[in-house]
Design an enzyme around this catalytic site. Structure first.
Site, PDB file in Angstrom:
ATOM      1  N   GLU A  49       0.839  -1.214   0.000  1.00 58.28           N
ATOM      2  CA  GLU A  49       0.000   0.000   0.000  1.00 58.28           C
ATOM      3  C   GLU A  49       0.868   1.257   0.000  1.00 58.28           C
ATOM      4  O   GLU A  49       0.566   2.242  -0.677  1.00 58.28           O
ATOM      5  CB  GLU A  49      -0.938   0.025   1.221  1.00 58.28           C
ATOM      6  CG  GLU A  49      -1.973  -1.091   1.260  1.00 58.28           C
ATOM      7  CD  GLU A  49      -3.084  -0.954   0.216  1.00 58.28           C
ATOM      8  OE1 GLU A  49      -3.072  -0.001  -0.564  1.00 58.28           O
ATOM      9  OE2 GLU A  49      -3.953  -1.851   0.194  1.00 58.28           O
ATOM     10  N   ARG A 106       0.521   3.658  -3.223  1.00 56.80           N
ATOM     11  CA  ARG A 106      -0.138   4.954  -2.973  1.00 56.80           C
ATOM     12  C   ARG A 106       0.881   6.075  -2.822  1.00 56.80           C
ATOM     13  O   ARG A 106       0.814   7.096  -3.506  1.00 56.80           O
ATOM     14  CB  ARG A 106      -0.990   4.884  -1.699  1.00 56.80           C
ATOM     15  CG  ARG A 106      -2.156   3.933  -1.841  1.00 56.80           C
ATOM     16  CD  ARG A 106      -3.054   3.933  -0.621  1.00 56.80           C
ATOM     17  NE  ARG A 106      -3.853   2.721  -0.614  1.00 56.80           N
ATOM     18  CZ  ARG A 106      -5.161   2.648  -0.369  1.00 56.80           C
ATOM     19  NH1 ARG A 106      -5.834   3.727  -0.071  1.00 56.80           N
ATOM     20  NH2 ARG A 106      -5.786   1.498  -0.392  1.00 56.80           N
ATOM     21  N   ASP A 149      -4.635 -10.359  -8.077  1.00 59.60           N
ATOM     22  CA  ASP A 149      -4.891  -9.395  -9.157  1.00 59.60           C
ATOM     23  C   ASP A 149      -3.693  -8.674  -9.784  1.00 59.60           C
ATOM     24  O   ASP A 149      -3.277  -8.956 -10.905  1.00 59.60           O
ATOM     25  CB  ASP A 149      -5.958  -8.380  -8.706  1.00 59.60           C
ATOM     26  CG  ASP A 149      -5.703  -7.749  -7.334  1.00 59.60           C
ATOM     27  OD1 ASP A 149      -4.597  -7.935  -6.793  1.00 59.60           O
ATOM     28  OD2 ASP A 149      -6.614  -7.065  -6.818  1.00 59.60           O
ATOM     29  N   GLU A 174     -12.165  -0.366 -10.105  1.00 66.08           N
ATOM     30  CA  GLU A 174     -11.715  -1.313 -11.145  1.00 66.08           C
ATOM     31  C   GLU A 174     -12.568  -1.305 -12.414  1.00 66.08           C
ATOM     32  O   GLU A 174     -12.044  -1.369 -13.538  1.00 66.08           O
ATOM     33  CB  GLU A 174     -11.623  -2.731 -10.577  1.00 66.08           C
ATOM     34  CG  GLU A 174     -10.484  -2.931  -9.573  1.00 66.08           C
ATOM     35  CD  GLU A 174     -10.754  -2.328  -8.209  1.00 66.08           C
ATOM     36  OE1 GLU A 174     -11.937  -2.035  -7.919  1.00 66.08           O
ATOM     37  OE2 GLU A 174      -9.799  -2.129  -7.440  1.00 66.08           O
ATOM     38  N   THR A 178      -0.836   0.609 -10.246  1.00 68.33           N
ATOM     39  CA  THR A 178      -2.119   0.005  -9.896  1.00 68.33           C
ATOM     40  C   THR A 178      -3.000   0.938  -9.065  1.00 68.33           C
ATOM     41  O   THR A 178      -4.174   0.653  -8.851  1.00 68.33           O
ATOM     42  CB  THR A 178      -1.913  -1.344  -9.175  1.00 68.33           C
ATOM     43  OG1 THR A 178      -3.135  -2.079  -9.203  1.00 68.33           O
ATOM     44  CG2 THR A 178      -1.453  -1.145  -7.738  1.00 68.33           C
TER      45      THR A 178
END
Ligand code: DMJ
Length: 649
Positions: free
Chosen positions: A181, A185, A313, A446, A530
């Site tokens: 994360e 981010r 994913d 998504e 992502t």
């Protein structure tokens, strides 16, 4: 030493400035107006040399330029805005412009609410009108929003956010940060802000953060732990994975760390993350689908669960995107090969619902398929659409056909509920098509992301209309006077109290881009991480192909004490009953016939401090010498061992 000290003003131009001017020319050609172009930026000499670039920047075949991160001047925004008044691109119709404006308004509402009630916190709780720190207080919403603000033309807000990053972002935090994360981010957000604005402060911060994350990779295989305390560098894995690392975590840090190496000229960041792909390639099953838990000690899967949803994913997404990030050169070819291999495996998970033939991606445990799909897996249509270019003719058709079918299913995840917002996952029971499983919606991006890619690939306005339907559902159910919230249940419509930072980073950005001409952040110049942070594509040439040079031994040399203990435990568990097998002793394992073989031979590894040689037996002494890289134990093909004193001791 900074390499541009004493250089002429011309020589002092950084890569960034050169790139920006190049982009300017391209954008002007494409009828997109650029404001506030820095025409004569003098970056000057390095002022304090805080963070210096160790080597030449890794920017493909142009190796004549170098830079120091800290020679910051006030940011010169070369903000890119759409000029709707003249020569609008073909796909910039009036309806799209109106929709884009509404999305821009939504971003302003989300941002202003955060600014008002939660400034400096990671995220906003709109109902409570407070802030909350779920990421250790790194200002997740601020850094996740930087590029969205920039792209949408919110100059003042971008400036204020930049100042917060410069003055208040502090990584000396005592909390268990998710390496994944924090990477996608914060590191991704900083690098993107750097690429868009050219402000070196962002790159400096990114490098500072990466340095704190790096100890997570100090494991036996070089596969990182998932959690790290940024203040101390102490890394570990959560108990709920049984000590394993999560596939999507370890396989979704490559773009950011490779990007950092490219922008700083220091290869150590990319080496860490590319070794992970090397390790994963070694254990990739024949069908190209990797289970979601991987041991950071052995580098092997510890479960048989396969999914394109949670925990699987974005590993697949990054195989494709690292290839794009490196401009599809030979150096990154193996990523594309692995991606195509995995897509072959994906085809075996493709199922159809009854009675309406909605195509979905099943999950699998062992040989058993589960008729369930996460909304998270709705990134896949976008990935497939993006993967069309560069695929064989046969695959290109397969990818695009499947992308369209899956997008239809994902859109229906939304449209089949009372609120027209999707739940977290869906079950496909015979005769019932799809039904919501976990019923919450947390403003995830998504499906919108996939619609954006499909629109750009096909130009079909249906995808814009679908995106508009979803946006209106957010407006109707999630918008409150103090921001945007998720729903506890997409059928009852009961609201939660959380505005996720990815709503600003991803959902609104992808919506905005869906309604913008394809020349805004063109996909042949930018690649999205992502978390939807766009990074510039920089060709990778004249680099060793990373699969040839695993670096795990170096990683092992810096393994943490905890990592050593956990590895010992895992090895003892794995080798019980096998310890005396001569066959096993003779096998050359992944880490070769050196330190790893020593472990197998003796069956254990003692992470000893060595207070005094005299207090120890021969075994401990030998063990300690190995741990100190003084002695190396080799196995020959017959399984006999011999030792070698290492040089330079
Ligand atoms: C984001 O943080 C990223 O898109 C990640 O890959 C998956 N989860 C969230 C959004 O749903």
């Amino acid at each position: 030493m900074p390499t541009n000290v004493g250089a002429s003003p011309q020589q002092a131009f950084s890569d960034v400035v050169l790139l920006q001017l190049e982009d300017l020319r391209k954008f002007v050609k494409q009828k997109v107006e650029v404001e506030d172009i820095p025409r004569d930026l003098d970056l000057g000499d390095d002022q304090d040399g805080d963070i210096e670039i160790e080597d030449k920047p890794d920017v493909g075949d142009d190796d004549s330029r170098s830079q120091s991160v800290k020679d910051r001047k006030s940011p010169q925004l070369n903000h890119v805005v759409l000029d709707g008044s003249k020569d609008a691109p073909a796909d910039d119709d009036l309806v799209a412009r109106e929709r884009r404006d509404k999305v821009r308004g939504a971003m302003l509402h989300a941002w202003t609410s955060y600014e008002t009630y939660a400034w400096g916190f990671d995220e906003l709780r709109p109902m409570s009108k407070t802030g909350v720190n779920q990421f250790g207080g790194l200002g997740a919403t601020i850094v996740d929003s930087l590029d969205t603000l920039y792209i949408m033309g919110f100059h003042e807000q971008f400036k204020k956010a930049s100042e917060w990053v410069s003055q208040n972002m502090n990584f000396n935090k005592h909390y268990g940060a998710s390496v994944f994360e924090t990477t996608i981010r914060v590191l991704g957000g900083l690098l993107s802000a750097y690429d868009l604005s050219g402000d070196k402060m962002f790159l400096s911060k990114a490098q500072e953060l990466a340095e704190r994350l790096l100890p997570a990779w100090n494991t036996a295989s070089g596969i990182p732990y998932n959690t790290i305390e940024l203040a101390t560098g102490s890394a570990s894995n959560p108990q709920w994975t049984g000590g394993s690392s999560v596939l999507a975590d370890i396989g979704t840090e490559q773009i950011e760390f490779i990007g950092l190496s490219q922008r700083t000229g220091n290869p150590k960041y990319k080496e860490k993350v590319e070794n992970v792909i090397f390790q994963l390639k070694k254990v990739m099953p024949n069908d190209g689908l990797l289970p979601i838990y991987i041991s950071p000690h052995s580098g092997k899967p510890t479960t048989t669960k396969i999914t394109f949803g949670a925990m699987g994913d974005s590993f697949y997404e990054y195989l494709l995107k690292v290839w794009i990030q490196g401009n599809k050169t030979e150096v990154v070819k193996h990523y594309r090969e692995m991606f195509d291999h995995s897509m072959e495996g994906m085809m075996t998970l493709v199922k159809k619902s009854s009675p309406s033939n909605y195509v979905y991606l099943a999950e699998r445990t062992g040989d058993v398929h589960q008729a369930k799909m996460d909304e998270l897996a709705c990134f896949a249509p976008g990935m497939l659409a993006l993967g069309v270019e560069g695929a064989s003719e046969e695959n290109a058709k397969k990818y695009l056909d499947l992308a369209k079918e899956l997008a239809r299913t994902c859109y229906n995840f939304y449209m089949s509920t009372r609120t027209k917002l999707a739940g977290e996952n869906y079950h496909f029971r015979d005769g019932e098509d799809m039904s919501v499983g976990t019923a919450y919606n947390i403003l995830r991006p998504e499906t919108i992301e996939s619609l954006m890619y499909l629109y750009r690939k096909t130009g079909d306005n249906m995808y814009r209309d679908w995106g508009w339907d979803i946006f209106q559902a957010f407006e109707a159910n999630s918008r409150v006077p103090t921001g945007y919230v998720g729903l506890h249940d997409v059928n009852s419509g009961v609201k939660d109290d959380m505005m996720q930072s990815f709503f600003l980073a991803e959902t609104l950005k992808y919506l905005y881009l869906l309604f913008s001409p394809s020349t805004v952040i063109p996909l042949d110049e930018w690649v999205f991480n992502t978390e939807a942070h766009p990074l510039r594509i920089i060709p990778r040439v004249n680099e060793p192909i990373s699969l040839e040079e695993p670096i795990h031994e170096e990683s092992r040399g810096r393994m943490t004490e905890q990592s050593r203990k956990e590895e010992m435990m895992e090895r003892m568990r794995n080798s019980s009953g096998k310890r005396n097998s001569q066959k096993r002793l003779g096998r050359k394992e992944g880490r070769g016939g050196t330190l790893g073989s020593f472990d197998y031979r003796l069956g254990f590894y003692l992470p000893l401090e060595m207070p005094s040689v005299c207090q120890c037996g021969w075994l401990q002494l030998l063990n300690w010498l190995v741990s100190q890289h003084v002695l190396r134990i080799h196995l020959n093909s017959m399984g006999s061992c011999f030792s070698q004193l290492l040089p330079n001791v």
